[in-house]
Design a protein around this motif. Structure first.
Motif, PDB file in Angstrom:
ATOM      1  N   ASP A   1      21.532  12.871  15.136  1.00  0.00           N
ATOM      2  CA  ASP A   1      22.389  11.700  14.932  1.00  0.00           C
ATOM      3  C   ASP A   1      22.669  10.989  16.250  1.00  0.00           C
ATOM      4  O   ASP A   1      22.617   9.761  16.328  1.00  0.00           O
ATOM      5  N   GLN A   2      22.950  11.749  17.305  1.00  0.00           N
ATOM      6  CA  GLN A   2      23.212  11.159  18.628  1.00  0.00           C
ATOM      7  C   GLN A   2      21.995  10.404  19.145  1.00  0.00           C
ATOM      8  O   GLN A   2      22.123   9.295  19.660  1.00  0.00           O
ATOM      9  N   VAL A   3      20.830  11.018  19.017  1.00  0.00           N
ATOM     10  CA  VAL A   3      19.600  10.391  19.519  1.00  0.00           C
ATOM     11  C   VAL A   3      19.294   9.125  18.715  1.00  0.00           C
ATOM     12  O   VAL A   3      18.954   8.084  19.287  1.00  0.00           O
ATOM     13  N   LEU A   4      19.450   9.186  17.403  1.00  0.00           N
ATOM     14  CA  LEU A   4      19.155   8.009  16.576  1.00  0.00           C
ATOM     15  C   LEU A   4      20.139   6.867  16.843  1.00  0.00           C
ATOM     16  O   LEU A   4      19.747   5.701  16.810  1.00  0.00           O
ATOM     17  N   VAL A   5      21.384   7.191  17.149  1.00  0.00           N
ATOM     18  CA  VAL A   5      22.350   6.142  17.524  1.00  0.00           C
ATOM     19  C   VAL A   5      21.935   5.505  18.846  1.00  0.00           C
ATOM     20  O   VAL A   5      22.021   4.290  19.018  1.00  0.00           O
ATOM     21  N   ALA A   6      21.448   6.324  19.771  1.00  0.00           N
ATOM     22  CA  ALA A   6      21.013   5.817  21.080  1.00  0.00           C
ATOM     23  C   ALA A   6      19.727   4.995  20.982  1.00  0.00           C
ATOM     24  O   ALA A   6      19.430   4.196  21.868  1.00  0.00           O
ATOM     25  N   LEU A   7      18.966   5.188  19.897  1.00  0.00           N
ATOM     26  CA  LEU A   7      17.696   4.484  19.694  1.00  0.00           C
ATOM     27  C   LEU A   7      17.742   3.747  18.349  1.00  0.00           C
ATOM     28  O   LEU A   7      17.143   4.178  17.378  1.00  0.00           O
ATOM     29  N   PRO A   8      18.491   2.644  18.279  1.00  0.00           N
ATOM     30  CA  PRO A   8      18.695   1.976  16.991  1.00  0.00           C
ATOM     31  C   PRO A   8      17.412   1.377  16.420  1.00  0.00           C
ATOM     32  O   PRO A   8      16.449   1.123  17.142  1.00  0.00           O
ATOM     33  N   GLY A   9      17.425   1.175  15.122  1.00  0.00           N
ATOM     34  CA  GLY A   9      16.297   0.550  14.438  1.00  0.00           C
ATOM     35  C   GLY A   9      16.304   0.910  12.971  1.00  0.00           C
ATOM     36  O   GLY A   9      17.143   1.688  12.509  1.00  0.00           O
ATOM     37  N   ASP A  10      15.350   0.357  12.253  1.00  0.00           N
ATOM     38  CA  ASP A  10      15.242   0.578  10.814  1.00  0.00           C
ATOM     39  C   ASP A  10      13.990   1.347  10.435  1.00  0.00           C
ATOM     40  O   ASP A  10      13.703   1.510   9.251  1.00  0.00           O
ATOM     41  N   GLY A  11      13.205   1.755  11.397  1.00  0.00           N
ATOM     42  CA  GLY A  11      11.933   2.407  11.098  1.00  0.00           C
ATOM     43  C   GLY A  11      10.838   1.373  10.994  1.00  0.00           C
ATOM     44  O   GLY A  11      11.094   0.177  10.817  1.00  0.00           O
ATOM     45  N   PHE A  12       9.625   1.818  11.125  1.00  0.00           N
ATOM     46  CA  PHE A  12       8.488   0.903  11.026  1.00  0.00           C
ATOM     47  C   PHE A  12       8.428   0.323   9.616  1.00  0.00           C
ATOM     48  O   PHE A  12       8.516   1.062   8.629  1.00  0.00           O
ATOM     49  N   ALA A  13       8.259  -0.984   9.528  1.00  0.00           N
ATOM     50  CA  ALA A  13       8.220  -1.652   8.228  1.00  0.00           C
ATOM     51  C   ALA A  13       6.998  -1.234   7.422  1.00  0.00           C
ATOM     52  O   ALA A  13       7.070  -1.106   6.203  1.00  0.00           O
ATOM     53  N   ASP A  14       5.896  -1.023   8.104  1.00  0.00           N
ATOM     54  CA  ASP A  14       4.671  -0.578   7.439  1.00  0.00           C
ATOM     55  C   ASP A  14       3.734   0.022   8.477  1.00  0.00           C
ATOM     56  O   ASP A  14       4.006  -0.022   9.677  1.00  0.00           O
ATOM     57  N   GLU A  15       2.648   0.555   8.011  1.00  0.00           N
ATOM     58  CA  GLU A  15       1.705   1.269   8.875  1.00  0.00           C
ATOM     59  C   GLU A  15       1.150   0.406  10.002  1.00  0.00           C
ATOM     60  O   GLU A  15       0.893   0.905  11.104  1.00  0.00           O
ATOM     61  N   THR A  16       0.983  -0.881   9.781  1.00  0.00           N
ATOM     62  CA  THR A  16       0.405  -1.753  10.809  1.00  0.00           C
ATOM     63  C   THR A  16       1.300  -1.879  12.038  1.00  0.00           C
ATOM     64  O   THR A  16       0.829  -2.271  13.103  1.00  0.00           O
ATOM     65  N   ARG A  17       2.571  -1.547  11.891  1.00  0.00           N
ATOM     66  CA  ARG A  17       3.519  -1.621  13.018  1.00  0.00           C
ATOM     67  C   ARG A  17       3.501  -0.370  13.888  1.00  0.00           C
ATOM     68  O   ARG A  17       4.081  -0.344  14.960  1.00  0.00           O
ATOM     69  N   ILE A  18       2.856   0.668  13.402  1.00  0.00           N
ATOM     70  CA  ILE A  18       2.818   1.951  14.110  1.00  0.00           C
ATOM     71  C   ILE A  18       1.593   1.927  15.014  1.00  0.00           C
ATOM     72  O   ILE A  18       0.502   2.334  14.640  1.00  0.00           O
ATOM     73  N   THR A  19       1.785   1.453  16.234  1.00  0.00           N
ATOM     74  CA  THR A  19       0.651   1.219  17.129  1.00  0.00           C
ATOM     75  C   THR A  19       0.764   2.031  18.419  1.00  0.00           C
ATOM     76  O   THR A  19       1.853   2.420  18.829  1.00  0.00           O
TER      77      THR A  19
END
Length: 110
Positions: free
Chosen positions: A53-71
């Motif tokens: 939880d601490q690490v995810l708060v320090a690194l905000p975001g919603d996750g990759f929208a789709d596979e093409t964003r995982i580069t």
């Protein structure tokens, strides 16, 4: 975040995950993003919940929208953020273990 014993253990888990998944890829040369996606998912999944939880708060975001964003470019510029986004992507309905297995099979993140 300062590296304490719990975070160090998680970083060691990341490297062990690399070694384990390397033996299970269906292809000889998986992409950087495939290797890192799997290792980071294992890293975050095995962290103590309060640390995660601490690490995810320090690194905000919603996750990759789709596979093409995982580069690999995203990974090279922001490795820890890549990891947090990979974990969030993994948690999305329809991804999870099924996507993990698709990556290992070489059908995703080529």
């Amino acid at each position: 975040m300062p590296i304490d014993r719990r975070l160090y253990r998680s970083l060691a888990t990341h490297e062990v995950a690399h070694a384990v998944v390397a033996c299970h890829f269906a292809m000889a040369r998986p992409s950087i993003q495939a290797q890192e996606y799997l290792a980071y998912v294992v890293t975050f999944a095995t962290m103590p919940p309060e640390l995660r939880d601490q690490v995810l708060v320090a690194l905000p975001g919603d996750g990759f929208a789709d596979e093409t964003r995982i580069t690999e470019l995203y990974y090279f510029f922001h490795p820890m953020s890549f990891g947090a986004q990979a974990y969030r992507h993994f948690l999305r309905p329809g991804n999870g273990v099924a996507f993990f297995l698709e990556v290992l099979a070489g059908n995703a993140l080529r």
